[in-house]
Design a protein around this motif. Structure first.
Motif, PDB file in Angstrom:
ATOM      1  N   LEU A 191      40.292  15.131 -10.571  1.00  0.00           N
ATOM      2  CA  LEU A 191      40.528  13.999  -9.684  1.00  0.00           C
ATOM      3  C   LEU A 191      41.498  13.060 -10.380  1.00  0.00           C
ATOM      4  CD1 LEU A 191      36.890  13.292  -8.460  1.00  0.00           C
ATOM      5  CD2 LEU A 191      38.698  14.529  -7.271  1.00  0.00           C
ATOM      6  N   GLU A 192      42.389  12.494  -9.604  1.00  0.00           N
ATOM      7  CA  GLU A 192      43.349  11.558 -10.162  1.00  0.00           C
ATOM      8  C   GLU A 192      42.574  10.426 -10.849  1.00  0.00           C
ATOM      9  OE1 GLU A 192      46.065   9.760  -7.359  1.00  0.00           O
ATOM     10  OE2 GLU A 192      47.651  10.084  -8.836  1.00  0.00           O
ATOM     11  N   GLY A 193      42.966  10.077 -12.048  1.00  0.00           N
ATOM     12  CA  GLY A 193      42.236   9.048 -12.787  1.00  0.00           C
ATOM     13  C   GLY A 193      41.387   9.645 -13.907  1.00  0.00           C
ATOM     14  N   ASP A 194      41.106  10.955 -13.824  1.00  0.00           N
ATOM     15  CA  ASP A 194      40.398  11.619 -14.927  1.00  0.00           C
ATOM     16  C   ASP A 194      41.281  11.652 -16.160  1.00  0.00           C
ATOM     17  OD1 ASP A 194      38.231  12.369 -13.373  1.00  0.00           O
ATOM     18  OD2 ASP A 194      38.914  14.437 -13.057  1.00  0.00           O
ATOM     19  N   THR A 195      40.676  11.573 -17.340  1.00  0.00           N
ATOM     20  CA  THR A 195      41.415  11.988 -18.519  1.00  0.00           C
ATOM     21  C   THR A 195      41.262  13.507 -18.615  1.00  0.00           C
ATOM     22  OG1 THR A 195      39.449  11.712 -19.863  1.00  0.00           O
ATOM     23  CG2 THR A 195      40.978   9.851 -19.787  1.00  0.00           C
ATOM     24  N   ILE A 196      42.065  14.127 -19.468  1.00  0.00           N
ATOM     25  CA  ILE A 196      41.989  15.586 -19.589  1.00  0.00           C
ATOM     26  C   ILE A 196      40.570  15.996 -19.994  1.00  0.00           C
ATOM     27  CG2 ILE A 196      42.852  17.579 -20.874  1.00  0.00           C
ATOM     28  CD1 ILE A 196      45.497  15.933 -21.248  1.00  0.00           C
ATOM     29  N   ALA A 197      40.027  15.315 -21.002  1.00  0.00           N
ATOM     30  CA  ALA A 197      38.697  15.676 -21.495  1.00  0.00           C
ATOM     31  C   ALA A 197      37.632  15.478 -20.422  1.00  0.00           C
ATOM     32  CB  ALA A 197      38.355  14.857 -22.738  1.00  0.00           C
ATOM     33  N   ALA A 198      37.741  14.418 -19.629  1.00  0.00           N
ATOM     34  CA  ALA A 198      36.749  14.174 -18.575  1.00  0.00           C
ATOM     35  C   ALA A 198      36.829  15.258 -17.507  1.00  0.00           C
ATOM     36  CB  ALA A 198      36.965  12.790 -17.954  1.00  0.00           C
ATOM     37  N   ALA A 199      38.053  15.646 -17.137  1.00  0.00           N
ATOM     38  CA  ALA A 199      38.215  16.687 -16.121  1.00  0.00           C
ATOM     39  C   ALA A 199      37.627  18.006 -16.617  1.00  0.00           C
ATOM     40  CB  ALA A 199      39.690  16.859 -15.774  1.00  0.00           C
ATOM     41  N   LEU A 200      37.828  18.306 -17.891  1.00  0.00           N
ATOM     42  CA  LEU A 200      37.274  19.548 -18.434  1.00  0.00           C
ATOM     43  C   LEU A 200      35.740  19.493 -18.436  1.00  0.00           C
ATOM     44  CD1 LEU A 200      39.800  20.238 -21.333  1.00  0.00           C
ATOM     45  CD2 LEU A 200      39.551  21.544 -19.211  1.00  0.00           C
ATOM     46  N   HIS A 201      35.174  18.343 -18.779  1.00  0.00           N
ATOM     47  CA  HIS A 201      33.718  18.215 -18.732  1.00  0.00           C
ATOM     48  C   HIS A 201      33.194  18.388 -17.314  1.00  0.00           C
ATOM     49  CE1 HIS A 201      33.594  17.019 -22.879  1.00  0.00           C
ATOM     50  NE2 HIS A 201      32.278  17.062 -22.810  1.00  0.00           N
ATOM     51  N   ALA A 202      33.904  17.809 -16.358  1.00  0.00           N
ATOM     52  CA  ALA A 202      33.472  17.946 -14.962  1.00  0.00           C
ATOM     53  C   ALA A 202      33.474  19.415 -14.561  1.00  0.00           C
ATOM     54  CB  ALA A 202      34.389  17.138 -14.049  1.00  0.00           C
TER      55      ALA A 202
ATOM     56  N   GLY B 132      32.692  21.743 -16.532  1.00  0.00           N
ATOM     57  CA  GLY B 132      31.697  22.425 -17.370  1.00  0.00           C
ATOM     58  C   GLY B 132      32.241  22.922 -18.704  1.00  0.00           C
ATOM     59  N   ILE B 133      33.453  22.478 -19.077  1.00  0.00           N
ATOM     60  CA  ILE B 133      34.047  22.941 -20.342  1.00  0.00           C
ATOM     61  C   ILE B 133      33.868  21.863 -21.409  1.00  0.00           C
ATOM     62  CG2 ILE B 133      36.216  23.586 -21.482  1.00  0.00           C
ATOM     63  CD1 ILE B 133      37.034  24.572 -18.550  1.00  0.00           C
ATOM     64  N   ARG B 134      33.146  22.226 -22.478  1.00  0.00           N
ATOM     65  CA  ARG B 134      32.856  21.257 -23.531  1.00  0.00           C
ATOM     66  C   ARG B 134      33.598  21.567 -24.815  1.00  0.00           C
ATOM     67  NH1 ARG B 134      26.505  20.184 -24.209  1.00  0.00           N
ATOM     68  NH2 ARG B 134      26.318  18.505 -22.699  1.00  0.00           N
ATOM     69  N   THR B 135      33.950  22.838 -25.013  1.00  0.00           N
ATOM     70  CA  THR B 135      34.646  23.189 -26.243  1.00  0.00           C
ATOM     71  C   THR B 135      36.130  22.966 -26.035  1.00  0.00           C
ATOM     72  OG1 THR B 135      32.957  24.801 -26.765  1.00  0.00           O
ATOM     73  CG2 THR B 135      35.039  25.014 -27.944  1.00  0.00           C
TER      74      THR B 135
END
Ligand SMILES: Cc1cc2nc3c(=O)[nH]c(=O)nc-3n(C[C@H](O)[C@H](O)[C@H](O)COP(=O)(O)OP(=O)(O)OC[C@H]3O[C@@H](n4cnc5c(N)ncnc54)[C@H](O)[C@@H]3O)c2cc1C
Ligand code: SF4
Ligand code: SF4
Ligand code: FES
Lengths: 171, 475
Positions: free
Chosen positions: B29-40, B42-45
């Motif tokens: 979603l626009e406004g996500d940081t890269i790390a937040a989008a990956l967490h959304a 389900g990617i944590r590594t």
């Protein structure tokens, strides 16, 4: 070791001012469960009846004049510590009404039967939702009133919707 | 997973965008940081460690720890917790040092000339301290410029959904997020320039800054500088503490309250100070289970009201307990907790295994004072203030004339004191430019008494002791 709120987070009735039985039987009145010297004072500035005072330093603890409180509920929604509760033992029929600040979604509905928790997070009884007050001025901290058997009037401190509880995974 | 409903947060329509992660298409979603989008997703590594190639996840989510470094559009070592996603971005997990930047990515930040920006007062950090400093200095007629490496303005306030303590003058009973908005509005009314995605990386005498704005180097020239860079969260040593799924409590709070990502299913919180207890409560509000808060000391450090509101929801606070280890393959799958005796040793037989997917550490903050040290300020290690701080006077001025500090960087406290310190530094910096006046003296006096009032009572004791050590060192 002494098991105090400082070790557990759980207050006892002897730790704060409890309104006398006559006052509780006369209708809605608050209980403030805020016992440390923290830099905070909105309870004392918001009460229209001047029922809550913090003398001197902002870190002093609030003191309630139960005879001045008319149970309007404004301070319950406006206390940042979510530390003010309402009790009303004027109902009769062996039940009491309790009001708590509530910041979970979705809200329970009037008439809904919910699980009632005490200060230690233990379920003590069922309660019936009587009113959900959430005007704009409360700024998202609702005050939820529910009915419990009168012996729990001073201990009912949180509610969970039965539907929400079922969702919690059990391990 | 994303949050769908929440008692406090508001949900606005956000544009859907796409980027790739190691070749895989990710919807964000626009406004996500890269790390937040990956967490959304389900990617944590996010990457693998330099020497032993252990999986790495994010830890702080505010640009302070470097555990989220990835390759973005050909550029290695990008702090993905700070950079907003863009359509078509190519993100790659990084193993070790990363590769030399590609020719196209080099174009992004190479410059023939480095532009200079001039201002009266340069302020580093747009948290409550920096913004308050800007407002007070601008009101007294100074030209100010605020820089923050985050792309959002407000510092830690942007994730604080709870009502604040204090009095009316410190926005008591207003939610932290709303205080951030209020400060921002006041800055806008005063036409204060706030530059975001803008890291200050060095100080040069007198009052020149090296600053990187969207990967490009800039030169800032000012007549006075205020450092309001806040603090970073402390790590705790235990086996398994480097697994993805071990986060700073503030990072989890950022993921859920800023980016509306459901950050976990079941959490163990370590540390029962205000932050640990507040974040635990906010996890419940986001529909996340918190199995317990463990606290190594026999006493709860958080305010009783915060502790009580968590415990009555059914989350126990276990004092004299600590985490023994975390385990899991790619990510946290569980932890062992145990009771401690009064010498901090594990009591044998009390070890308990808890099945959780996330561990949150809230074991203190550390002033982000590196720039002050680099600038040559006289520094002092004062544990009561959280660590390494610059020696300052009653006006928040360091040993480098015209260089001021405000907020957590000058000693860990609260937003209310950060705002007052910011005001004081702002006023004092103006005084250093234009000399004193009865109005300035009056303002300073009012703010200083406000600060003293906040620091009365048992919870102000640490700061009182810390400041005393400071005053003795300064004289
Ligand atoms: C969970 C939690 C609950 C809290 N609850 C309360 C509460 O109830 N009441 C209360 O009063 N306080 C509370 N606080 C504390 C309060 O949030 C902090 O004390 C306050 O935010 C400190 O303000 P600051 O401006 O010093 O720093 P910050 O808010 O941390 O802002 C610093 C800013 O500087 C930026 N920055 C850092 N380095 C650089 C650089 N090199 N270049 C450019 N920019 C940089 C950062 O991106 C950041 O935006 C809480 C904190 C947390 C985490
Ligand atoms: S309930 Fe109303 S009258 Fe009673 S103390 Fe609170 S604000 Fe005052
Ligand atoms: S407003 Fe609530 S937390 Fe603040 S002093 Fe009053 S009772 Fe305590
Ligand atoms: S720097 Fe990005 S998680 Fe810490």
């Amino acid at each position: 070791m002494k098991h105090d709120y400082i070790n557990t987070g759980i207050l006892r009735l002897t730790d704060f001012q409890v309104p006398p039985p006559e006052r509780r039987r006369a209708g809605r009145v608050i209980m403030i469960e805020c016992v440390q010297n923290i830099p905070c004072n909105p309870c004392s500035t918001i009460c229209p009846q001047g029922a809550i005072t913090i003398e001197g330093d902002i870190t002093n603890i609030p003191v309630v004049d139960f005879s001045k409180c008319n149970g309007c509920g404004l301070c319950v929604a406006n206390c940042p510590g979510l530390a003010i509760f309402m009790v009303d033992e004027s109902i009769g029929d062996n039940s009491a009404e309790v009001g708590i600040p509530y910041e979970f979604s979705p809200f329970p509905e009037k008439g809904e039967i919910v699980s009632v928790y005490d200060r230690s997070g233990k379920i003590i009884c069922d309660g019936e939702i009587v009113r959900v007050r959430n005007p704009k001025s409360y700024n998202k901290t609702a005050v939820i009133y529910f009915r419990v058997p009168i012996q729990f009037s001073l201990d009912a401190r949180f509610i969970k919707r039965k539907a929400d509880k079922a969702k919690t995974p059990i391990h | 997973m994303r949050l769908r409903n929440h008692p406090i947060l508001e949900f606005k329509e956000q544009r859907v965008i796409h980027f790739t992660f190691d070749g895989q298409d990710i919807t964000a979603l626009e406004g996500d940081t890269i790390a937040a989008a990956l967490h959304a997703a389900g990617i944590r590594t996010l990457s693998h460690s330099l020497r032993r190639h252990h999986p790495r996840g994010l830890f702080c989510a505010i640009g302070k720890c470097s555990s989220c470094l990835m390759e973005v559009d050909g550029c290695p070592n990008v702090k993905t917790c700070l950079v907003p996603v863009k359509d078509g971005m190519v993100v790659k997990s990084q193993d070790g040092w990363g590769r030399f930047p590609s020719a196209t990515s080099r174009k992004d930040y190479q410059r023939k000339e480095i532009p200079t920006r001039e201002t009266d007062i340069a302020i580093v950090g747009a948290g409550p301290a920096g913004l308050s400093a800007a407002i007070y200095a601008a009101r007294l007629g100074a030209r100010v410029m605020v820089m923050d490496e985050n792309y959002l303005v407000g510092g830690q306030l942007i994730k604080q959904t709870h009502m604040f303590f204090g009095s009316k003058d410190h926005y008591a009973k207003t939610r932290g997020i709303d205080i951030g908005t209020l400060l921002r509005q006041q800055c806008d009314e005063l036409a204060i320039e706030i530059l975001t995605e803008c890291s200050v990386i060095g100080y040069y005498h007198p009052h020149e800054l090296a600053m990187v704005h969207k990967r490009k180097l800039n030169h800032v020239k000012a007549k006075a500088v205020i450092i309001a860079t806040g603090a970073s969260e402390n790590m705790l040593t235990f086996p398994g503490n480097d697994l993805p799924g071990v986060y700073g409590a503030g990072a989890i709070q950022t993921l859920m309250n800023v980016y509306k990502v459901k950050p976990a299913e079941r959490v163990l919180m370590v540390g029962a100070g205000n932050i640990g207890v507040i974040v635990s409560y906010q996890l419940l509000q986001a529909g996340v289970d918190v199995v317990a808060v463990v606290e190594a000391t026999p006493k709860i450090g958080a305010y009783q009201v915060h502790a009580s509101k968590l415990v009555r929801c059914g989350v126990p606070i276990l004092t004299s307990h600590s985490i023994v280890k975390a385990y899991g393959n790619e990510s946290v799958e569980g932890a062992v907790v145990a009771q401690l005796d009064n010498k901090w040793n594990i009591i044998p037989g009390t070890e308990r295994d808890v099945a959780i997917d996330t561990i949150c550490l809230s074991v203190g903050l550390n002033p982000a004072s590196e720039i002050l040290d680099q600038a040559g300020c006289r520094m002092l290690y004062i544990p009561e203030l959280g660590g390494q701080v610059a020696v300052i006077d009653r006006n928040m001025e360091t040993s480098v004339s015209g260089l001021y500090v405000a907020g957590d960087v000058s000693g860990i406290e609260e937003a209310s004191s950060a705002m007052l310190e910011g005001r004081l530094a702002g006023v004092a910096a103006v005084q250093s430019l234009h000399g004193s006046s009865p109005q300035i003296e009056k303002l300073k006096h009012e703010i200083q008494s406000g600060l003293d009032a906040l620091r009365t009572g048992p919870f102000g004791e640490k700061t009182r002791i810390g400041n005393k050590i400071m005053t003795e060192a300064a004289s």
